[in-house]
Design a protein around this motif. Structure first.
Motif, short mmCIF file in Angstrom:
data_model
loop_
_atom_site.label_atom_id
_atom_site.label_comp_id
_atom_site.label_asym_id
_atom_site.label_seq_id
_atom_site.Cartn_x
_atom_site.Cartn_y
_atom_site.Cartn_z
N GLN A 142 0.85 -1.19 0.00
CA GLN A 142 0.00 0.00 0.00
C GLN A 142 0.88 1.24 0.00
OE1 GLN A 142 -3.12 -0.36 2.95
NE2 GLN A 142 -3.47 -2.47 2.33
N CYS A 143 1.53 1.52 1.13
CA CYS A 143 2.41 2.70 1.13
C CYS A 143 3.72 2.40 0.42
CB CYS A 143 2.68 3.18 2.55
SG CYS A 143 3.84 2.15 3.46
N GLY A 144 4.12 1.13 0.39
CA GLY A 144 5.34 0.74 -0.33
C GLY A 144 6.64 0.96 0.43
N PHE A 145 6.52 1.45 1.65
CA PHE A 145 7.73 1.79 2.41
C PHE A 145 8.62 0.56 2.64
CE2 PHE A 145 9.92 3.09 6.44
CZ PHE A 145 10.62 4.15 5.89
N CYS A 202 5.84 -5.21 7.74
CA CYS A 202 5.01 -4.38 6.87
C CYS A 202 3.80 -3.95 7.68
CB CYS A 202 4.56 -5.19 5.65
SG CYS A 202 3.38 -4.30 4.63
N ARG A 203 3.54 -2.66 7.69
CA ARG A 203 2.44 -2.15 8.49
C ARG A 203 1.12 -2.11 7.72
NH1 ARG A 203 4.23 -3.88 12.18
NH2 ARG A 203 5.74 -2.95 13.59
N CYS A 204 1.16 -2.43 6.42
CA CYS A 204 -0.05 -2.25 5.61
C CYS A 204 -0.65 -3.56 5.10
CB CYS A 204 0.23 -1.39 4.39
SG CYS A 204 1.04 0.17 4.73
N SER A 205 0.19 -4.44 4.58
CA SER A 205 -0.35 -5.52 3.73
C SER A 205 -1.04 -6.63 4.48
CB SER A 205 0.80 -6.13 2.93
OG SER A 205 1.61 -6.90 3.80
S1 FES Z 1 3.18 -1.56 2.21
FE1 FES Z 1 3.23 -0.07 3.78
S2 FES Z 1 4.69 -0.92 5.18
FE2 FES Z 1 4.49 -2.46 3.72
#
Ligand code: FES
Ligand SMILES: Cc1cc2nc3c(=O)[nH]c(=O)nc-3n(C[C@H](O)[C@H](O)[C@H](O)COP(=O)(O)OP(=O)(O)OC[C@H]3O[C@@H](n4cnc5c(N)ncnc54)[C@H](O)[C@@H]3O)c2cc1C
Ligand code: FES
Lengths: 156, 263
Positions: free
Chosen positions: A95-98, A131-134
């Motif tokens: 999502q954020c790709g970080f 990963c905080r999003c996936s």
């Molecule tokens: S996609 Fe946002 S931290 Fe992994």
């Protein structure tokens, strides 16, 4: 300050480093922007690069230790990154790709070390990439898809 | 973060030892822990050029160089065949693969962290440490000592015991709240508790490998536990017998499976 010579993405480089610098700091000073620092406490996996072909956490590798070694970052693996990136996108795995640069470097290490990895082995190998999003399930699918793609190419 | 003025890639153990006698020096192994310590030192002494990253097997034991990574131990066929896969199982929960490729057995054993899965397992296997100046010392004794300025060069793991490790973690890859390592050898079973939260120690030795719940309960009652932010003393005492039973059962399963593999 000390001078360190090593191979970076196939090229011989010379960098200046303090005695307490990490490989991460030196890579950034050389303009390598794919390598990021998430936690600096060896927990998140974001700073992963390959040292002599193996995935390591560049935030904790002492820079002077890299002299004479071979370091590869995502900049040096653009073809693989493109194809793995497509798998991540197809599976909605970021999502954020970080977290992506570190994640990709570790997946590419897994593909070399255990190209036939099972889901359980994928999870175990990727456990150090936070990963905080996936929610991780989509990442696992993307890794599976990438490994299958590689296997197909090898058998073709 | 750690601050150093000089960085020395030691060319011999003599050189490393001599440099390390100054309080202003520090040994750097995997640097995973050290980096976070906020130490200020004049000289960092790197052991990575001394060939201490090998796992060697002889008739009686595995001799593991202090700079061997946890990942190399986890994936070492000979070690895992001989000890029923316990290195793969016990080291896997430690953070992640990249982390374990950095963290070393020497750094783990020297540090004597209370939460160490590594020390608990090695104690159960009756390991010895080899120190540059003092020579071979049992890990059980070393665990009780204060940190000093000697250099740990090798860890020796004698063959002949089967081990299993069980731990409780608040979340995967976190440090453990409690670790139990059990091993079974010709003289019976041994139980080690770590993350009590104090340093790992042997809490039972020479007991029957078929010890039942009441025996494990009694061992837990006699053991010393403490409270920290992760868990209370009472919680640890309650969970310990369950981990002991599970570890003993796992040992007897690997015992049956692999009797021939470690001769
Ligand atoms: S996609 Fe946002 S931290 Fe992994
Ligand atoms: C975020 C994090 C999570 C962790 N989680 C766990 C876990 O769940 N389970 C677990 O068992 N461990 C865990 N550990 C500990 C880890 O496995 C290592 O034990 C730790 O990183 C030390 O090993 P190192 O090689 O990095 O040593 P370093 O950090 O380089 O050194 C640690 C200390 O040991 C000294 N030292 C190192 N080698 C020698 C030697 N050969 N002779 C004399 N002195 C020496 C150094 O001077 C320093 O004081 C964790 C560590 C971190 C940072
Ligand atoms: S920045 Fe290196 S592990 Fe998080």
């Amino acid at each position: 300050m000390m001078e360190i010579r090593f191979k970076l993405n196939g090229r011989d480089v010379t960098a200046m480093a303090e005695a307490d610098d990490s490989l991460y700091q030196v890579l950034r000073s050389l303009g390598i922007s794919s390598v990021k620092c998430g936690c600096e406490t060896t927990n998140c996996g974001l700073c992963t690069v390959h040292m002599d072909g193996k995935a390591v956490l560049s935030c904790s590798v002492p820079a002077p230790r890299c002299a004479g070694h071979e370091i590869v970052t995502l900049e040096g693996l653009q073809d693989e990154a493109k194809r793995l990136g497509a798998c991540l996108a197809d599976e909605g795995a970021e999502q954020c790709g970080f977290c992506a640069p570190g994640l990709m470097m570790n997946v590419l290490a897994l593909a070399k070390e255990n190209p036939g990895a099972s889901d359980e082995e994928i999870d175990a190998y990727m456990a150090g990439n936070l990963c905080r999003c996936s929610g991780y399930m989509s990442q696992r699918r993307a890794v599976r898809r990438y490994l299958a793609m590689i296997a197909q190419e090898v058998s073709a | 973060m750690a601050v150093y003025k000089n960085y020395v890639l030691a060319q011999s153990l003599d050189e490393a030892y001599a440099l390390n006698q100054k309080k202003s020096s520090v040994i750097v192994a995997g640097n995973m822990w050290l980096r976070m310590c906020g130490l200020r030192k004049q000289t960092a002494i790197d052991l990575s050029a001394l060939g201490l990253d090998r796992i060697e097997e002889n008739e009686d034991a595995f001799v593991i160089g202090a700079m061997t990574s946890l990942r190399d131990m986890e994936t070492h066929e000979g070690l895992n065949a001989c000890f029923g896969g316990v290195f793969a199982d016990a080291l896997k929960p430690i953070v992640g693969t990249q982390f374990r490729r950095g963290a070393t057995i020497g750094g783990s054993v020297y540090s004597r962290f209370g939460f160490s899965d590594v020390s608990a397992l090695l104690l159960a296997l009756d390991a010895k440490v080899v120190l540059y100046q003092r020579g071979e010392v049992s890990l059980a004794a070393y665990q009780k000592e204060a940190w000093d300025r000697d250099i740990l060069t090798h860890v020796v793991i004698p063959k002949g015991r089967r081990a299993a490790v069980q731990s409780v973690r608040l979340s995967a890859t976190d440090i453990p709240v409690l670790v139990c390592a059990a091993s079974v050898g010709p003289d019976g079973a041994r139980i080690v508790l770590g993350a009590r939260p104090a340093r790992a120690m042997v809490v039972a030795d020479g007991i029957s490998p078929e010890a039942d719940a009441s025996v494990c309960e009694a061992i837990a009652q006699a053991a010393s536990f403490g409270t920290n932010r992760r868990a209370s003393e009472a919680y640890r005492r309650r969970v310990a017998p369950v981990l002991m039973m599970r570890a003993l059962m796992a040992c007897s399963e690997t015992q049956k499976d692999g009797e021939e593999e470690c001769k």
